[in-house]
Motif scaffolding. Structure first.
Motif, short mmCIF file in Angstrom:
data_model
loop_
_atom_site.label_atom_id
_atom_site.label_comp_id
_atom_site.label_asym_id
_atom_site.label_seq_id
_atom_site.Cartn_x
_atom_site.Cartn_y
_atom_site.Cartn_z
N ARG A 1 22.15 34.92 99.41
CA ARG A 1 21.11 35.94 99.22
C ARG A 1 19.94 35.40 98.40
O ARG A 1 18.79 35.67 98.69
N TRP A 2 20.26 34.63 97.36
CA TRP A 2 19.23 34.21 96.43
C TRP A 2 18.71 32.81 96.68
O TRP A 2 17.64 32.45 96.17
N ARG B 1 22.82 43.20 89.96
CA ARG B 1 22.45 44.50 90.53
C ARG B 1 21.18 44.41 91.38
O ARG B 1 20.99 45.19 92.32
N ARG B 2 20.30 43.49 91.02
CA ARG B 2 19.06 43.34 91.79
C ARG B 2 19.33 42.63 93.10
O ARG B 2 20.27 41.84 93.23
N THR B 3 18.51 42.91 94.08
CA THR B 3 18.60 42.24 95.38
C THR B 3 17.28 41.53 95.66
O THR B 3 16.20 42.05 95.33
N THR C 1 28.35 43.51 94.30
CA THR C 1 28.43 43.73 92.86
C THR C 1 29.74 44.42 92.47
O THR C 1 30.39 44.04 91.49
N THR D 1 26.59 35.81 97.65
CA THR D 1 25.59 35.94 96.59
C THR D 1 24.65 34.74 96.57
O THR D 1 23.42 34.90 96.44
#
Length: 284
Positions: free
Chosen positions: A133-134, A194-196, A83, A130
């Motif tokens: 991660r998602w 900001r969320r993980t 981030t 990123t």
């Protein structure tokens, strides 16, 4: 007899899609505005300051001078976090593109364009991380969507920037691009990135498999020189084998582009008709 209590299902859009939309918008302005639209500044800069096309074209290419810094992108992500890297990259590019509106010397513009390239590197290094991660199962799709924003931004923002330059000036276009970067690129990322994500069962299985292989002596010996904090000739050789071919290819492409600009600049000084044709080539 007991009654089964239904578990509430999660509602709403998966947060990963929100993050992906923010990445798309960020690339839309970071590359669409910072790279594709900047080509439109070549003609007004040449007309205002009397610089050659080679000099003003070099300002465009200076955006890529920071590309080798991608080699330390992994360390920077571990040190500062995704981030912070994303926010810093977009902020640097926005501040620099706004500052371009207030400078009038060639060295200053080269310096600011180099700094914009550094911001681009900070931003680009975090996109694959990123997306991974998602979207562990659809990583390729997510990465393609995020990268598509770069080029769609160029197609959409180029005519808008051209209209602003024609109606106002290239300095006004710089200011508006910087504001768009801060409002439409930075803010969505700050609100979503900001969320993980919570680790899925596939993540735990992958970690278990990696842990099993790490106990094998053969595996430890093979990847020992990649350990953090260990700098050896094998590691340097491995990095060079990955980076040198790409660096040579990039330099060859940039050299060809600069030669092309130089040829067009010579043609511009020949006749008025050729000048119009050459300008059309550079500025479609």
């Amino acid at each position: 007899m007991t009654n089964a209590i239904a578990q509430p299902r999660a509602s709403g859009l998966y947060h990963g899609w929100k993050v992906l939309i923010a990445l798309f918008l960020a690339g839309f302005f970071v590359y669409g505005g910072g790279l594709y639209c900047f080509v439109l500044f070549v003609t007004p800069l040449t007309a205002e300051f009397g610089w050659s096309r080679a000099s003003t074209g070099g300002i465009v290419s200076a955006f890529w001078l920071s590309s080798p810094l991608l080699l330390v992108g992994g360390y920077a992500i571990r040190r500062f976090g995704v981030t912070r890297m994303l926010a810093a990259g977009i902020t640097i590019e926005a501040v620099c593109v706004i500052a371009l509106a207030s400078v009038s010397t060639l060295p200053q513009m080269y310096l600011l364009r180099g700094a914009m390239g550094f911001g681009k590197i900070l931003f680009a290094a975090c996109i694959p991380v990123t997306c991974a991660r998602w979207f562990s199962r659809h990583f390729g799709l997510a990465l393609g969507i995020a990268w598509a924003g770069w080029h769609i931004g160029g197609m959409v923002l180029a005519p808008i920037t051209g209209a602003i330059i024609a109606e106002a000036s290239w300095r006004t276009a710089c200011v508006w691009l910087g504001i768009a970067l801060l409002v439409l690129a930075l803010l969505p990322l700050l609100l979503t990135a900001r969320r993980t994500p919570r680790p899925s069962w596939a993540t735990w299985i992958g970690l278990a498999v990696m842990a099993m292989f790490s106990f094998e002596r053969k595996t430890r010996t093979r990847f020992q020189f990649y350990r953090q904090g260990v700098l050896s000739w094998r590691l340097i050789k491995s990095l060079l084998s990955l980076s040198v071919p790409g660096g040579i290819a990039t330099m060859a492409v940039m050299t060809g582009f600069l030669i092309f600009i130089k040829v067009v600049a010579r043609l511009d000084g020949a006749t008025t008709s050729v000048n119009g044709a050459a300008t059309t080539i550079i500025m479609p």
